[in-house]
Design a protein around this motif. Sequence first.
Motif, PDB file in Angstrom:
ATOM      1  N   TYR A   7       6.547  63.892  70.837  1.00  0.00           N
ATOM      2  CA  TYR A   7       6.345  64.318  72.215  1.00  0.00           C
ATOM      3  C   TYR A   7       5.752  63.212  73.063  1.00  0.00           C
ATOM      4  O   TYR A   7       5.662  63.336  74.272  1.00  0.00           O
ATOM      5  CB  TYR A   7       5.464  65.570  72.267  1.00  0.00           C
ATOM      6  CG  TYR A   7       4.081  65.403  71.657  1.00  0.00           C
ATOM      7  CD1 TYR A   7       3.865  65.787  70.337  1.00  0.00           C
ATOM      8  CD2 TYR A   7       3.032  64.885  72.376  1.00  0.00           C
ATOM      9  CE1 TYR A   7       2.617  65.642  69.767  1.00  0.00           C
ATOM     10  CE2 TYR A   7       1.782  64.745  71.811  1.00  0.00           C
ATOM     11  CZ  TYR A   7       1.577  65.133  70.507  1.00  0.00           C
ATOM     12  OH  TYR A   7       0.344  64.999  69.958  1.00  0.00           O
ATOM     13  N   GLU A 103      12.020  66.314  83.803  1.00  0.00           N
ATOM     14  CA  GLU A 103      12.344  66.540  82.397  1.00  0.00           C
ATOM     15  C   GLU A 103      11.154  66.314  81.475  1.00  0.00           C
ATOM     16  O   GLU A 103      10.993  67.020  80.475  1.00  0.00           O
ATOM     17  CB  GLU A 103      13.498  65.624  81.969  1.00  0.00           C
ATOM     18  CG  GLU A 103      13.959  65.848  80.538  1.00  0.00           C
ATOM     19  CD  GLU A 103      15.072  64.901  80.132  1.00  0.00           C
ATOM     20  OE1 GLU A 103      15.462  64.935  78.948  1.00  0.00           O
ATOM     21  OE2 GLU A 103      15.539  64.117  80.991  1.00  0.00           O
ATOM     22  N   SER A 104      10.308  65.364  81.824  1.00  0.00           N
ATOM     23  CA  SER A 104       9.221  64.995  80.918  1.00  0.00           C
ATOM     24  C   SER A 104       8.287  66.164  80.625  1.00  0.00           C
ATOM     25  O   SER A 104       7.856  66.348  79.486  1.00  0.00           O
ATOM     26  CB  SER A 104       8.427  63.822  81.495  1.00  0.00           C
ATOM     27  OG  SER A 104       7.811  64.187  82.710  1.00  0.00           O
ATOM     28  N   ARG A 107      10.033  68.587  78.250  1.00  0.00           N
ATOM     29  CA  ARG A 107      10.088  68.010  76.899  1.00  0.00           C
ATOM     30  C   ARG A 107       8.727  68.108  76.222  1.00  0.00           C
ATOM     31  O   ARG A 107       8.620  68.426  75.041  1.00  0.00           O
ATOM     32  CB  ARG A 107      10.523  66.550  76.974  1.00  0.00           C
ATOM     33  CG  ARG A 107      11.956  66.340  77.399  1.00  0.00           C
ATOM     34  CD  ARG A 107      12.910  66.468  76.233  1.00  0.00           C
ATOM     35  NE  ARG A 107      14.307  66.316  76.651  1.00  0.00           N
ATOM     36  CZ  ARG A 107      15.336  66.472  75.843  1.00  0.00           C
ATOM     37  NH1 ARG A 107      15.132  66.774  74.564  1.00  0.00           N
ATOM     38  NH2 ARG A 107      16.569  66.336  76.284  1.00  0.00           N
ATOM     39  N   GLU A 111       8.388  70.216  72.826  1.00  0.00           N
ATOM     40  CA  GLU A 111       8.191  69.483  71.582  1.00  0.00           C
ATOM     41  C   GLU A 111       6.795  69.654  70.991  1.00  0.00           C
ATOM     42  O   GLU A 111       6.562  69.306  69.837  1.00  0.00           O
ATOM     43  CB  GLU A 111       8.519  68.010  71.802  1.00  0.00           C
ATOM     44  CG  GLU A 111      10.010  67.829  72.088  1.00  0.00           C
ATOM     45  CD  GLU A 111      10.366  66.419  72.493  1.00  0.00           C
ATOM     46  OE1 GLU A 111       9.598  65.502  72.169  1.00  0.00           O
ATOM     47  OE2 GLU A 111      11.413  66.236  73.128  1.00  0.00           O
ATOM     48  N   TRP A 138      18.275  69.298  73.425  1.00  0.00           N
ATOM     49  CA  TRP A 138      16.948  69.885  73.289  1.00  0.00           C
ATOM     50  C   TRP A 138      16.697  70.335  71.852  1.00  0.00           C
ATOM     51  O   TRP A 138      15.585  70.201  71.343  1.00  0.00           O
ATOM     52  CB  TRP A 138      16.790  71.068  74.244  1.00  0.00           C
ATOM     53  CG  TRP A 138      16.677  70.646  75.669  1.00  0.00           C
ATOM     54  CD1 TRP A 138      17.701  70.430  76.548  1.00  0.00           C
ATOM     55  CD2 TRP A 138      15.478  70.342  76.381  1.00  0.00           C
ATOM     56  NE1 TRP A 138      17.210  70.014  77.763  1.00  0.00           N
ATOM     57  CE2 TRP A 138      15.838  69.963  77.694  1.00  0.00           C
ATOM     58  CE3 TRP A 138      14.128  70.371  76.050  1.00  0.00           C
ATOM     59  CZ2 TRP A 138      14.905  69.607  78.655  1.00  0.00           C
ATOM     60  CZ3 TRP A 138      13.194  70.029  77.012  1.00  0.00           C
ATOM     61  CH2 TRP A 138      13.579  69.642  78.295  1.00  0.00           C
ATOM     62  N   PRO A 141      16.525  66.427  69.546  1.00  0.00           N
ATOM     63  CA  PRO A 141      16.110  65.436  70.550  1.00  0.00           C
ATOM     64  C   PRO A 141      16.674  64.040  70.341  1.00  0.00           C
ATOM     65  O   PRO A 141      16.761  63.265  71.300  1.00  0.00           O
ATOM     66  CB  PRO A 141      14.585  65.440  70.413  1.00  0.00           C
ATOM     67  CG  PRO A 141      14.257  66.789  69.873  1.00  0.00           C
ATOM     68  CD  PRO A 141      15.382  67.126  68.950  1.00  0.00           C
ATOM     69  N   ARG A 144      19.119  62.963  72.750  1.00  0.00           N
ATOM     70  CA  ARG A 144      18.609  62.548  74.051  1.00  0.00           C
ATOM     71  C   ARG A 144      17.955  61.182  73.972  1.00  0.00           C
ATOM     72  O   ARG A 144      18.123  60.331  74.848  1.00  0.00           O
ATOM     73  CB  ARG A 144      17.587  63.583  74.570  1.00  0.00           C
ATOM     74  CG  ARG A 144      16.824  63.139  75.814  1.00  0.00           C
ATOM     75  CD  ARG A 144      17.758  62.987  77.013  1.00  0.00           C
ATOM     76  NE  ARG A 144      17.032  62.601  78.212  1.00  0.00           N
ATOM     77  CZ  ARG A 144      16.760  61.366  78.574  1.00  0.00           C
ATOM     78  NH1 ARG A 144      17.128  60.355  77.798  1.00  0.00           N
ATOM     79  NH2 ARG A 144      16.121  61.109  79.701  1.00  0.00           N
TER      80      ARG A 144
END
Length: 371
Positions: A7, A103-104, A107, A111, A138, A141, A144
């Motif tokens: 994370y 997005e952060s 996430r 996470e 997602w 990960p 991504r």
Amino acid sequence: AQSILPYRWSGNENLYTRNIRYSQAAPDSIDVLCLGTSELYAAYDPIVTYEEAGITGYNFAITFRCAMTAYYQLLYALEYQTPDIVLCDFSCLFNDMKPHEQESIYRKVVECMPDKALKEQMIREICAVDDTQSYLSWKFPLLRYHTMWSELTAENFQPDRQLDDAYPSYQKGSMLYEAVYEGTDEITPDLWNYTDALDTFSEFSVGYYNRIIELCQSKGIEVVAVTPPKIQDAAVYAANEEKMRAYFEAKEIPYLNYCTYAQVQRLGLTFREHYYDHSHLNVEGSLVFSKALARDLLEIFNLEDHRGDETYAVEWAQPLEEFHRYLEDLSTRRAAQSAAFCITPKNGSADRKKRQQSHFSPHLDEISIQW
């Protein structure tokens, strides 16, 4: 490869550790649960409200604002505790902040979510509300993160879900930021002047805030709206205060707005002593704010005083002793920094020298507060 998924992609705020430490608290031992953004993360110290009034709590505020992540953090929290009060800053009332916009933060919460079923539910909802999001990115990960190969650092190779065994027992989710403000400007009434038109509510965010309120009310939990003294956005809050109050009144929830010039004056806050930037309180500021919050909550609610209750000794009375040792150590370090500065003053700045010499009292001096 799957180990390169921590994370920390969005910054380490000890959120996973905070989740786990919270889940380990004794049942029915949390009076106040806090949801919000970094300003509230920096401002609210549950250990201080315990010392001031015997009010326990936990701070789940995180950096950046998002209504959906606050809602899911609440769902997780209610698996373990049913607090008397949920504090929420409602900072996203006027902004969507959907996954593709921030997005952060999504996430980070996904996470760091220990509950796998709740994590799956959140992932599916993220994809449902934002058609730019891929379920597989997602769920896995690496799909991504593989595009970040040129940006990876040693931190990215640390194990995911790393529990920090050194996390202080007195911290209770709070930030405790030790930095001091480096500027020389003052807090003045004109910072609340505004000319811009009022913002409009975000239907997306209001929908999640409504769900937070309804969920709490269904469980007999009081919701309290709170705006910390974020001076950087003082004019924005001033422009929108009437509309925010109308929303809170319609929902029948009290509103504690500390972001007014009168409230900042009441608490005696100054940039140089209590902030580390124009938005966030440092340790000294959080002590003042948390004492005020405890007293203000008692003006509204009849909360039990847990001081002296032996069932709270291990999780609260003993950590409070550790907290005072931390403050004493901080005071010593502040004094040492001041002494070093006095020996070799920089730029000949008398104002900065005077500020570095200011004394930090670890004993939470009394302040007079009436809401």
